[in-house]
Structure formats: C-alpha cells, structure tokens
Design a protein around this motif. Sequence first.
Motif, PDB file in Angstrom:
ATOM      1  N   ASN A 255      -1.054   7.029  10.845  1.00  0.00           N
ATOM      2  CA  ASN A 255      -1.228   8.476  10.609  1.00  0.00           C
ATOM      3  C   ASN A 255       0.086   9.228  10.356  1.00  0.00           C
ATOM      4  O   ASN A 255       0.116  10.454  10.434  1.00  0.00           O
ATOM      5  N   PRO A 272       3.215  -0.137   0.036  1.00  0.00           N
ATOM      6  CA  PRO A 272       2.169  -1.150   0.177  1.00  0.00           C
ATOM      7  C   PRO A 272       0.795  -0.498   0.369  1.00  0.00           C
ATOM      8  O   PRO A 272       0.646   0.425   1.176  1.00  0.00           O
ATOM      9  N   THR A 273      -0.167  -0.995  -0.402  1.00  0.00           N
ATOM     10  CA  THR A 273      -1.538  -0.457  -0.367  1.00  0.00           C
ATOM     11  C   THR A 273      -2.101  -0.382   1.056  1.00  0.00           C
ATOM     12  O   THR A 273      -2.745   0.594   1.430  1.00  0.00           O
ATOM     13  N   PHE A 276      -1.630   2.732   3.142  1.00  0.00           N
ATOM     14  CA  PHE A 276      -2.530   3.863   2.862  1.00  0.00           C
ATOM     15  C   PHE A 276      -3.891   3.633   3.504  1.00  0.00           C
ATOM     16  O   PHE A 276      -4.419   4.502   4.184  1.00  0.00           O
ATOM     17  N   ILE A 277      -4.460   2.426   3.264  1.00  0.00           N
ATOM     18  CA  ILE A 277      -5.852   2.203   3.680  1.00  0.00           C
ATOM     19  C   ILE A 277      -5.954   2.014   5.197  1.00  0.00           C
ATOM     20  O   ILE A 277      -6.756   2.655   5.854  1.00  0.00           O
ATOM     21  N   PHE A 278      -5.115   1.118   5.732  1.00  0.00           N
ATOM     22  CA  PHE A 278      -5.321   0.730   7.133  1.00  0.00           C
ATOM     23  C   PHE A 278      -4.455   1.506   8.119  1.00  0.00           C
ATOM     24  O   PHE A 278      -4.726   1.501   9.312  1.00  0.00           O
ATOM     25  N   ASN A 280      -3.425   4.788   7.332  1.00  0.00           N
ATOM     26  CA  ASN A 280      -3.653   6.212   7.048  1.00  0.00           C
ATOM     27  C   ASN A 280      -2.357   6.992   6.781  1.00  0.00           C
ATOM     28  O   ASN A 280      -2.196   8.141   7.199  1.00  0.00           O
ATOM     29  N   LEU A 281      -1.444   6.329   6.075  1.00  0.00           N
ATOM     30  CA  LEU A 281      -0.192   6.993   5.686  1.00  0.00           C
ATOM     31  C   LEU A 281      -0.456   8.129   4.695  1.00  0.00           C
ATOM     32  O   LEU A 281      -1.320   8.013   3.833  1.00  0.00           O
TER      33      LEU A 281
ATOM     34  N   THR B 260      -5.904   6.090  -2.395  1.00  0.00           N
ATOM     35  CA  THR B 260      -5.872   4.642  -2.600  1.00  0.00           C
ATOM     36  C   THR B 260      -6.885   4.005  -1.668  1.00  0.00           C
ATOM     37  O   THR B 260      -6.833   4.226  -0.455  1.00  0.00           O
ATOM     38  N   PRO B 268       2.348  -3.037  -4.913  1.00  0.00           N
ATOM     39  CA  PRO B 268       2.340  -1.782  -4.159  1.00  0.00           C
ATOM     40  C   PRO B 268       1.968  -0.590  -5.042  1.00  0.00           C
ATOM     41  O   PRO B 268       2.118  -0.640  -6.262  1.00  0.00           O
ATOM     42  N   VAL B 269       1.511   0.450  -4.412  1.00  0.00           N
ATOM     43  CA  VAL B 269       1.279   1.711  -5.110  1.00  0.00           C
ATOM     44  C   VAL B 269       2.639   2.232  -5.548  1.00  0.00           C
ATOM     45  O   VAL B 269       3.582   2.261  -4.763  1.00  0.00           O
ATOM     46  N   GLY B 285      -4.702   7.436   1.829  1.00  0.00           N
ATOM     47  CA  GLY B 285      -5.586   6.291   1.725  1.00  0.00           C
ATOM     48  C   GLY B 285      -7.011   6.703   2.038  1.00  0.00           C
ATOM     49  O   GLY B 285      -7.265   7.816   2.516  1.00  0.00           O
ATOM     50  N   TYR B 286      -7.932   5.794   1.760  1.00  0.00           N
ATOM     51  CA  TYR B 286      -9.319   6.052   2.105  1.00  0.00           C
ATOM     52  C   TYR B 286      -9.963   4.760   2.571  1.00  0.00           C
ATOM     53  O   TYR B 286      -9.898   3.745   1.879  1.00  0.00           O
ATOM     54  N   TRP B 287     -10.591   4.791   3.734  1.00  0.00           N
ATOM     55  CA  TRP B 287     -11.221   3.597   4.291  1.00  0.00           C
ATOM     56  C   TRP B 287     -12.512   4.012   4.958  1.00  0.00           C
ATOM     57  O   TRP B 287     -12.500   4.670   5.999  1.00  0.00           O
TER      58      TRP B 287
END
Lengths: 356, 356
Positions: A255, A272-273, A276-278, A280-281, B260, B268-269, B285-287
Amino acid sequence: MSTRSITTAKSIIYSSHGVPQDVIRVHTFTIPDAEGDSVVLKSLGFPINPSDINQLEGVYPSKPEKTTKYGTEEPAAIAGNEGLFEIVQVGPNVKELSVGDHVIPLFSNFGTWTSHNVAQEKDLVKLPKSLSVVAGATISVNPATAYQLVSNYGLEKGDWLIQNAGTSGVSQMVAQIAKSKGINVLSVIRDRSDFDQVKAKLEAQGATKVISETENGDRAVGAEIKKLTGGKIKIALNSVGGVSSSNIARKLAPNATMFTYGGMSKKPVSIPTSLFIFKNLTCKGYWVTENTKKDPQSKIETTEELVKLYQSGQLKELDVNEHTWKLDEFSDDQILELLKGVVENAYNGKQFIRIV
Amino acid sequence: MSTRSITTAKSIIYSSHGVPQDVIRVHTFTIPDAEGDSVVLKSLGFPINPSDINQLEGVYPSKPEKTTKYGTEEPAAIAGNEGLFEIVQVGPNVKELSVGDHVIPLFSNFGTWTSHNVAQEKDLVKLPKSLSVVAGATISVNPATAYQLVSNYGLEKGDWLIQNAGTSGVSQMVAQIAKSKGINVLSVIRDRSDFDQVKAKLEAQGATKVISETENGDRAVGAEIKKLTGGKIKIALNSVGGVSSSNIARKLAPNATMFTYGGMSKKPVSIPTSLFIFKNLTCKGYWVTENTKKDPQSKIETTEELVKLYQSGQLKELDVNEHTWKLDEFSDDQILELLKGVVENAYNGKQFIRIV
C-alpha cells in the motif's frame, strides 16, 4: 515623488527555442516608477536549473508567454524561474513590502535572469534579509520540492522513506528535512570510488542509511533493509527511473506510494507488475510548479517552514558553482559570454549567478 | 433426517509446491451430512486459471491454508479458486439456500477442483439456474475484474478507456460491459495475420476502435487517436507491461489513471517519467481477490450485475476449451490424467472442466 526615476534593466531574453546558447541574447529596457501595487526589483542572484534549460529548448511544458512589453520587436520572454530580488521602489498602493525587502517570485515563469524586473505585490513572497542570497534565490525549486515530498504524504516520526539519486540537491534537502522531523531516510547513490566518504557526508546530513545502486539491486541487501525498516518503507522518491526505480519500489511496504519527480537516467520508470497487483503500490508524479499553481498558499507556507529550517541550522544551502555578474562593469557582450558559459555547464553541478 | 447419507468426494489436492503436474494428486474422502448452517455441494464445472497454476507453483501470494481435515496424513489443500456448484444437501440452520440451487464461492482459495465440497451458507453466492455452467463457473475472476475496472473508477457515458491485450478474456468482457454503459473502448491487440478479422469481431463485441501494437507505438496513429477521443482517455487498463504499457499510458489525458491487473509480456510496467511529472498520471494495481477480501459485498453486487448482463445477452460467456470429467466412470488415474493434460495446456486458451 515628483521626480521620475528610470531604472535601466539588462535581461537575458529569448524569442524562439533551440540550443540555449544560440537563442539567448541581452536586452536593455527601462522600468519606469512603480505604480499602484507594483514594485521595482533589483536582482541579487539566480540559479540555472535544468528546467530553465529545457524551457529554452522548448521541451518544458511550463513556459512564459512571450511579450513585446520589454520593447523588443519580436515577442520575447526573460529566461529563468527562480531568483532573489531586493525591492528598490514600491508603488503607492503597496501594503506589506518596503524598499530594501528581499523577495522571491510566487510563481514560475517570472523571468529571473535579469538585473531588474517589476512585479505586483501579490506575486511576491518576502524572505528575511538574514537568509543568504544563495539560500533565498534557490528556495523555490529544490528545497520546496524536498519539503513538500517529505511533509505532504502522511510520513510521521519513525517512518521510513527511500530515495535514489541520494547526492542530488533535492535528495540532500530531503534527508535534512526528514531528519528534522524524525523520519528515517534510506538513500541510494551511484557506485563510485569515494563511496565511503560520500556515504559519511550524507549520513552526517541526515540520511539514516546509504547504499549503492549495486546494493539496491542485491537480494541479500534487500533482506537486510527489510529487517532494518521492519518492511515498512512508506514512500519512495524517484528521480532516476529505469532499474533504479524498480529496485526502490521493490523495497516498499504494501500500500505504499512512489513519487517520481525527475528522470536522470532518461529511462522510463520501471515497476514490476506484481508490485501493482499484489502489493497495491501507487505511483504518482510530483511537480512543485503545478502544485504552486493549484495552491499558491502552499508555496508561501513551504517557504516559511524552509526559512525556519535554514535559520535553525537544520538545513544547509545547496552547494553551488558561483559566478559573478558585475552590474556596473559588464558590457552586454560580457554578460552574454558569462551566461553562455554557465548555460554550457548547467548539468555540471548547480550553477549560480550572483549580481553585484 | 435420521438416515446418515455419506457423500464421497474426489478432489485434486496438493501438499507441496512445484511443477503443477508433479504436485497434484487425487484424494478421496467422505463428506457427512450437512450440519448447522453448512451445505454439501456437488461441482458442475470449473476453469483452470493462470492464478491456479501460479498457486500450485507457490508463486501466487494468495494461497489456501493446508489442512488435515480431508483425512490426508500431510496437510493438504484442494486446488482451484473458481467453480460452479449445485447444492445437494442443506444443514438445518441454512436459511436462503435450497437443494438444487446453483452457487459459487464468495472468496478465493475455496478448493474448486473437486467433485464435491462443503461450505457455510455465508460463504456462497447464489446464481440463477438459467445461467450456463461455463458462465457461472467463470464469473468470479475475469468478468468480475472487467466489471469492476469499468464501473468503479468514475467512467461515464461517452468517456473513453484504452486497454492492451484486447483479445484476452478480461478485455473482451471489458468491451462488452463498457458498451452496455455507453463507454468507448480503444483496444490494442498484438499484430497478427488475421488482424482485420479479429478487429471486426472485437468491434462487433463492443470495442469502439481496435489498433495493433505497431499502431500503438506509432506517433501518427497517436495523433489520430487524440483527435478521435478529444485527448480525453480517462483510464488505461494494462495487462501486458513493457512497451505496450508505455504506449497506452502516452495516450491518456492529464490526471488520468492506469490500472495494471496483469503482466502477459513478463516485462515490468514502463512509464515515461514526463507522464508522471507533467501529466499527473497515477498508476495503480487491481486485484479482484483482494477487493473481495476487503469488501465481500462488492463481489455479491458485481455478480448480480454480471448475471443481468448475461441474461440480457449484453455479455457472452468466455470461449473455453471444454473437457469432461465423468464422475461415475473415471478412475483416480483417469481423473489425474485429465487434470495433468489440462494443466499442461493452461496457457493455451481458457481450459474448462465440466463434471457430469
């Protein structure tokens, strides 16, 4: 006053964009007596910032409007966004400012590469005269950026931030300001032969820990950092991009937020992707120019806080390469030669022109 | 009921992580009568998502707790997160669900690669029986991601979004859902020999415009897009990374956001620094897994909206490669063989196992 006192101004102006040394020229014009709520200003000095250079090149999104008000045939603008002025005359409706006061422009695009200028009272911020010329003339960009990045995003005493380009002007200011607030700073600097010396200097200034870019990319060091910080680095300040930005982002807590305010490597910000996803950056930008436009009061308050830090000795002025513009001695050719030389070296440390 | 009716469950379980084909095995256990507010479930089918594979590999951050409750010696978990079940028995305190109802798990890590399972009423979401087995069993991940990305971030009728991987399951859902809300979609797809055909299919589905990755990187196309959209693309949905993410980010309006939710290119993004500083881009990000954990009600509401879209014909179910698990016929070896083959092909289109 019934006597009309004309001020002769010499300014570095430009009408078109291109190689800075090719587009700047010296222009002489006269500033009549201050009227209404305007004041006449004499410059004490100004820095040359990279953004000034980019503005001359035409690649900086914030630019002054070109005008014929200085008496040029073609519309022109005075170069420069940052500088310290002394008030030499005040208009009859000016309320808070007096002759002799030191002031800086509230907004960018003021035209600071000049011996004199004119401004309305509301567009100036007063500084104490005890502040050094260099500190005052360079307060708007680097220290203001550093102050707002450290102060505006919820960092509290004991928290951690990470930043790359740890030896840059802004980063050194960040470390000092963070220290004054009890915030921990992890600074990443480029690998260099005098690493230990630079590290010691930055740690004395306020950085809690200094690591090299090689260490920034090393997993074992990452694990150490996690231990040291409890895995709770809340904010990353990125002014490099590329791999360096990936590696500081990886050290952030879930976060967290990374702010990008510069791109020294000229490489895109790389994230790194999975962060963002895991984790929540959030990644955002930071631009003091836009911040001041949106909220001028923020600039005034930031300046007040920076003045306090300078006066208490918690903040040291930027190291500059100083040059002198002798107002009564220099011919137009000499002024232009001085400026061209300084512009040439704009990326070799912070260049500063003191006007005497 | 006084008669005790035992259900025999066959599940795909794992105790350790590694190559999915090596770690999965078939396990048989018995589910006794439903008690309290629990229900006994019979599976109708389940998809194999990339996240299921990553979970088996041990590289996915969300994982089920391993347990000995299925009667294994070592603690084990049932694989799979998504699937559709029919209720075959309800406990005495179950209020809203009845035998014969179709339900999906509310949360991830449920263990869906199984013939039967047991759950508490509160951990299930009821679906209408008119919804197809494929639509129901695959509603939680791809369509839910698409629905929430289109709906949760202030997009209004007439607005634009841009997305890469335009042919992916989520992207096709995004286009259909956006169309149902009057939102314009610019979809970027990989260069391919049947480009015109694929473009026509996606446009029929709901994409307002489809361009190739080569066009995504082309300045002239960028200028056209700016004209078409009025320079007002508010949101970018990135599931690719690398250059593709740079190029969709470049097309965004000032103050826009890029989400993402995937990283197909494994790069990487990558975001140009100037977009952060001068265009005030935000990247997040979105999860859907985390979103459901934080706000379970959002999953229930999203499912309801998706059901309406399916029932009105505005949303078509995902294309799947369907395989059949014959419950009364297959030996454990046959089940394992089926699953290993499907896992092997997990990245060649969406794999689906129907249980009959």
